[in-house]
Design a protein around this motif. Structure first.
Motif, PDB file in Angstrom:
ATOM      1  N   TRP A  83      29.352  45.471  41.495  1.00  0.00           N
ATOM      2  CA  TRP A  83      29.051  46.638  42.321  1.00  0.00           C
ATOM      3  C   TRP A  83      27.622  47.103  42.042  1.00  0.00           C
ATOM      4  CZ3 TRP A  83      27.252  51.527  42.374  1.00  0.00           C
ATOM      5  CH2 TRP A  83      27.638  52.371  43.416  1.00  0.00           C
ATOM      6  N   ARG A  84      27.297  47.178  40.752  1.00  0.00           N
ATOM      7  CA  ARG A  84      25.975  47.688  40.359  1.00  0.00           C
ATOM      8  C   ARG A  84      24.865  46.768  40.851  1.00  0.00           C
ATOM      9  NH1 ARG A  84      25.258  52.417  39.798  1.00  0.00           N
ATOM     10  NH2 ARG A  84      27.271  52.423  38.744  1.00  0.00           N
ATOM     11  N   MET A  85      25.088  45.437  40.751  1.00  0.00           N
ATOM     12  CA  MET A  85      24.078  44.485  41.233  1.00  0.00           C
ATOM     13  C   MET A  85      23.860  44.670  42.730  1.00  0.00           C
ATOM     14  SD  MET A  85      23.703  43.242  38.398  1.00  0.00           S
ATOM     15  CE  MET A  85      23.567  41.746  37.515  1.00  0.00           C
ATOM     16  N   ASP A 130      25.093  57.654  43.937  1.00  0.00           N
ATOM     17  CA  ASP A 130      26.348  57.083  43.425  1.00  0.00           C
ATOM     18  C   ASP A 130      27.134  58.094  42.580  1.00  0.00           C
ATOM     19  OD1 ASP A 130      28.182  55.611  41.796  1.00  0.00           O
ATOM     20  OD2 ASP A 130      26.579  54.599  40.718  1.00  0.00           O
ATOM     21  N   ARG A 131      26.974  58.130  41.276  1.00  0.00           N
ATOM     22  CA  ARG A 131      27.773  59.010  40.414  1.00  0.00           C
ATOM     23  C   ARG A 131      27.268  60.440  40.465  1.00  0.00           C
ATOM     24  NH1 ARG A 131      28.315  55.080  35.072  1.00  0.00           N
ATOM     25  NH2 ARG A 131      29.320  53.373  36.221  1.00  0.00           N
ATOM     26  N   SER A 132      28.172  61.379  40.234  1.00  0.00           N
ATOM     27  CA  SER A 132      27.763  62.785  40.300  1.00  0.00           C
ATOM     28  C   SER A 132      27.310  63.307  38.939  1.00  0.00           C
ATOM     29  CB  SER A 132      28.920  63.632  40.825  1.00  0.00           C
ATOM     30  OG  SER A 132      30.043  63.481  39.995  1.00  0.00           O
ATOM     31  N   ASP A 145      33.225  59.382  47.441  1.00  0.00           N
ATOM     32  CA  ASP A 145      34.109  60.418  46.908  1.00  0.00           C
ATOM     33  C   ASP A 145      35.031  59.749  45.882  1.00  0.00           C
ATOM     34  OD1 ASP A 145      36.058  62.307  46.377  1.00  0.00           O
ATOM     35  OD2 ASP A 145      36.120  63.045  48.443  1.00  0.00           O
ATOM     36  N   LEU A 146      34.629  59.792  44.638  1.00  0.00           N
ATOM     37  CA  LEU A 146      35.293  59.026  43.584  1.00  0.00           C
ATOM     38  C   LEU A 146      36.683  59.585  43.264  1.00  0.00           C
ATOM     39  CD1 LEU A 146      32.094  58.770  41.360  1.00  0.00           C
ATOM     40  CD2 LEU A 146      32.969  57.004  42.878  1.00  0.00           C
ATOM     41  N   TYR A 147      36.836  60.876  43.394  1.00  0.00           N
ATOM     42  CA  TYR A 147      38.142  61.504  43.187  1.00  0.00           C
ATOM     43  C   TYR A 147      39.133  61.022  44.248  1.00  0.00           C
ATOM     44  CZ  TYR A 147      41.722  65.165  43.071  1.00  0.00           C
ATOM     45  OH  TYR A 147      42.913  65.828  43.011  1.00  0.00           O
ATOM     46  N   GLN A 156      36.755  60.955  37.514  1.00  0.00           N
ATOM     47  CA  GLN A 156      37.284  61.394  38.812  1.00  0.00           C
ATOM     48  C   GLN A 156      38.344  60.449  39.366  1.00  0.00           C
ATOM     49  OE1 GLN A 156      33.486  61.896  40.718  1.00  0.00           O
ATOM     50  NE2 GLN A 156      33.081  63.806  39.647  1.00  0.00           N
ATOM     51  N   ARG A 157      38.150  59.136  39.193  1.00  0.00           N
ATOM     52  CA  ARG A 157      39.192  58.215  39.655  1.00  0.00           C
ATOM     53  C   ARG A 157      40.467  58.435  38.843  1.00  0.00           C
ATOM     54  NH1 ARG A 157      35.142  53.031  40.164  1.00  0.00           N
ATOM     55  NH2 ARG A 157      34.259  53.681  42.170  1.00  0.00           N
ATOM     56  N   GLY A 158      40.290  58.624  37.547  1.00  0.00           N
ATOM     57  CA  GLY A 158      41.457  58.860  36.680  1.00  0.00           C
ATOM     58  C   GLY A 158      42.196  60.124  37.094  1.00  0.00           C
ATOM     59  N   ASP A 204      34.659  49.954  29.863  1.00  0.00           N
ATOM     60  CA  ASP A 204      33.224  49.930  30.220  1.00  0.00           C
ATOM     61  C   ASP A 204      32.855  49.347  31.581  1.00  0.00           C
ATOM     62  OD1 ASP A 204      33.092  50.870  27.629  1.00  0.00           O
ATOM     63  OD2 ASP A 204      32.491  48.928  26.782  1.00  0.00           O
ATOM     64  N   PHE A 205      33.800  49.192  32.477  1.00  0.00           N
ATOM     65  CA  PHE A 205      33.524  48.629  33.807  1.00  0.00           C
ATOM     66  C   PHE A 205      33.090  47.168  33.761  1.00  0.00           C
ATOM     67  CE2 PHE A 205      32.572  53.128  35.473  1.00  0.00           C
ATOM     68  CZ  PHE A 205      33.705  53.178  36.258  1.00  0.00           C
ATOM     69  N   THR A 206      33.309  46.472  32.620  1.00  0.00           N
ATOM     70  CA  THR A 206      32.857  45.073  32.563  1.00  0.00           C
ATOM     71  C   THR A 206      34.023  44.088  32.537  1.00  0.00           C
ATOM     72  OG1 THR A 206      32.787  44.907  30.132  1.00  0.00           O
ATOM     73  CG2 THR A 206      30.800  45.749  31.227  1.00  0.00           C
ATOM     74  N   GLN A 263      39.976  50.593  36.994  1.00  0.00           N
ATOM     75  CA  GLN A 263      39.060  51.491  37.700  1.00  0.00           C
ATOM     76  C   GLN A 263      37.872  50.769  38.339  1.00  0.00           C
ATOM     77  OE1 GLN A 263      38.046  54.740  35.142  1.00  0.00           O
ATOM     78  NE2 GLN A 263      40.008  55.776  35.440  1.00  0.00           N
ATOM     79  N   ASN A 264      37.725  49.458  38.122  1.00  0.00           N
ATOM     80  CA  ASN A 264      36.829  48.669  38.978  1.00  0.00           C
ATOM     81  C   ASN A 264      37.256  47.206  39.005  1.00  0.00           C
ATOM     82  OD1 ASN A 264      35.656  47.325  36.764  1.00  0.00           O
ATOM     83  ND2 ASN A 264      33.558  47.725  37.416  1.00  0.00           N
ATOM     84  N   ASP A 265      36.655  46.438  39.907  1.00  0.00           N
ATOM     85  CA  ASP A 265      37.038  45.043  40.121  1.00  0.00           C
ATOM     86  C   ASP A 265      36.733  44.153  38.922  1.00  0.00           C
ATOM     87  OD1 ASP A 265      37.952  45.536  42.672  1.00  0.00           O
ATOM     88  OD2 ASP A 265      36.125  44.832  43.680  1.00  0.00           O
ATOM     89  N   ASP A 266      35.579  44.372  38.294  1.00  0.00           N
ATOM     90  CA  ASP A 266      35.217  43.483  37.179  1.00  0.00           C
ATOM     91  C   ASP A 266      36.280  43.533  36.078  1.00  0.00           C
ATOM     92  OD1 ASP A 266      31.916  42.872  37.580  1.00  0.00           O
ATOM     93  OD2 ASP A 266      32.771  44.612  38.594  1.00  0.00           O
ATOM     94  N   MET A 267      36.732  44.738  35.748  1.00  0.00           N
ATOM     95  CA  MET A 267      37.780  44.864  34.724  1.00  0.00           C
ATOM     96  C   MET A 267      39.081  44.236  35.212  1.00  0.00           C
ATOM     97  SD  MET A 267      37.158  48.654  33.085  1.00  0.00           S
ATOM     98  CE  MET A 267      37.492  49.573  34.591  1.00  0.00           C
ATOM     99  N   VAL A 278      39.414  48.983  42.202  1.00  0.00           N
ATOM    100  CA  VAL A 278      38.472  49.762  43.018  1.00  0.00           C
ATOM    101  C   VAL A 278      37.143  49.009  43.122  1.00  0.00           C
ATOM    102  CG1 VAL A 278      37.381  52.033  43.336  1.00  0.00           C
ATOM    103  CG2 VAL A 278      39.473  51.854  41.974  1.00  0.00           C
ATOM    104  N   ASP A 279      36.510  49.061  44.246  1.00  0.00           N
ATOM    105  CA  ASP A 279      35.161  48.548  44.584  1.00  0.00           C
ATOM    106  C   ASP A 279      35.226  47.704  45.866  1.00  0.00           C
ATOM    107  OD1 ASP A 279      33.795  49.807  42.554  1.00  0.00           O
ATOM    108  OD2 ASP A 279      33.344  47.990  41.416  1.00  0.00           O
ATOM    109  N   GLY A 280      35.882  46.525  45.761  1.00  0.00           N
ATOM    110  CA  GLY A 280      35.953  45.669  46.950  1.00  0.00           C
ATOM    111  C   GLY A 280      34.888  44.602  46.978  1.00  0.00           C
ATOM    112  N   GLU A 292      38.245  50.605  48.413  1.00  0.00           N
ATOM    113  CA  GLU A 292      36.835  50.277  48.592  1.00  0.00           C
ATOM    114  C   GLU A 292      35.919  51.384  48.089  1.00  0.00           C
ATOM    115  OE1 GLU A 292      34.255  48.372  52.190  1.00  0.00           O
ATOM    116  OE2 GLU A 292      35.478  50.102  52.696  1.00  0.00           O
ATOM    117  N   CYS A 293      34.823  50.945  47.434  1.00  0.00           N
ATOM    118  CA  CYS A 293      33.752  51.883  47.058  1.00  0.00           C
ATOM    119  C   CYS A 293      32.459  51.207  47.484  1.00  0.00           C
ATOM    120  CB  CYS A 293      33.758  52.130  45.551  1.00  0.00           C
ATOM    121  SG  CYS A 293      32.449  53.245  45.026  1.00  0.00           S
ATOM    122  N   ASN A 294      31.720  51.847  48.345  1.00  0.00           N
ATOM    123  CA  ASN A 294      30.559  51.196  48.970  1.00  0.00           C
ATOM    124  C   ASN A 294      29.286  51.313  48.115  1.00  0.00           C
ATOM    125  OD1 ASN A 294      28.619  50.217  50.660  1.00  0.00           O
ATOM    126  ND2 ASN A 294      29.191  51.510  52.406  1.00  0.00           N
TER     127      ASN A 294
END
Ligand code: GYE
Length: 307
Positions: free
Chosen positions: A30-32, A104-106, A122-124, A161-163, A185-187, A212-216, A240-242, A260-262
């Motif tokens: 996602w970050r890339m 992206d993040r708030s 809207d991460l929540y 927020q996702r949690g 760590d989202f990895t 909480q994300n695809d990589d994990m 989450v992510d897509g 999805e998270c764009n």
């Protein structure tokens, strides 16, 4: 004949807008995609981009922001690694008179005039969407539903927020239990490692993984297969992510649902930068369109995934 003075002025190139962007890291696909989107959109818009990767360090983000102030950039954008601790540095930006975009993040700041706009998902709501999918999928379940959660970067807004969104849906229902919630760590690597440990600890007792994300999620899928269970069948997986890679697993039935998270925020960011430089006011919040995808929809969607 020599051109008139006014004509000389006209052929002078206009100074390009300079944008300083402090990216928080490169932990995930996602970050890339987010980084590429910003770089490409800047190029397309003819905006000069000063790009700094903070490698998950808030301290490094402070340094990058201070270097942008020193260089008197026109606009600063930050993708903040964690939610809190931004008041002082953002006050420095405001005092320097440089408009600031949160991407992206708030951020959790006492004074919301410290930034002009926040462009991002809207991460929540994403967490709530994950919870709603689960409640619907499990509507006929007779026994308690045991959930494990892989959390992202500690203290980051998507993780918080996702949690929260997820809990606000599932814990309102009878029969749902979050048996473990661990930072990964989202990895990919940490997702795999943490999931292996959880499987050793709980074995087949878990019914659901909320990553909480695809990589994990992708890392966890490897751990589940190595342990001898079937991801998506023995353990329901929501992510989450897509990313395209996650969509392939969704199509194989190894992930059951992707919220999805764009990450493609570059064009929105450049538009905001140009409008700020032109002196226009922006909405305080800009949220991209996002969907929820299940196994049935995956195959059709894969050719259209852009990240
Ligand atoms: O979901 C994750 C990334 O901040 C929304 O950060 C973003 C999250 C995204 O590392 O994959």
């Amino acid at each position: 004949a020599l051109p008139e003075a006014t004509e000389i002025e006209l052929i002078q190139p206009v100074r390009p807008i300079v944008l300083g962007f402090s990216q928080l890291g490169s932990e995930s696909e996602w970050r890339m995609a987010n980084t590429n989107s910003v770089k490409e959109a800047a190029k397309e818009a003819g905006i000069e981009l000063l790009f700094e990767n903070a490698e998950q360090s808030q301290e490094k983000q402070f340094e990058a922001i201070r270097s942008f102030i020193k260089r008197k950039v026109d606009v600063i954008a930050i993708a903040p690694v964690v939610h809190s601790g931004w008041d002082d540095i953002l006050t420095e930006v405001k005092q320097a008179g440089i408009p600031l975009i949160i991407s992206d993040r708030s951020v959790d700041v006492g004074d919301s005039s410290l930034y002009v706009t926040h462009i991002g998902a809207d991460l929540y709501e994403e967490g709530r969407k994950a919870g709603k999918y689960l409640v619907d999928k499990m509507r006929d379940a007779a026994e308690t539903i045991q959930i494990v959660e892989l959390r992202g970067t500690e203290g980051s807004s998507p993780s918080i927020q996702r949690g929260q969104g997820f809990r606000d849906i599932v814990l309102k229902q009878p029969g749902y239990k979050i048996m473990a919630s661990v930072d990964a760590d989202f990895t990919f690597e940490r997702g795999k490692e943490v999931m292996s440990t959880l499987l050793e600890q709980y074995g087949g007792e878990m019914d659901v993984l909320f990553a909480q994300n695809d990589d994990m999620a992708l890392g966890a899928i490897e751990a589940i297969e190595e342990y001898g269970l079937r991801p998506g069948v023995d353990i329901v997986i929501i992510s989450v992510d897509g990313t395209r890679r996650a969509f392939m697993k969704l199509a194989e039935g190894k992930i059951n649902c992707i919220v999805e998270c764009n990450p493609l925020l570059g064009p929105n960011m450049m538009q905001a930068v140009q409008e700020l430089v032109a002196g226009r006011t922006l909405p305080k919040r800009i949220v991209p369109q996002e969907s929820v995808y299940t196994e049935q929809m995956a195959k059709k969607e894969i050719p259209y995934r852009k990240y």
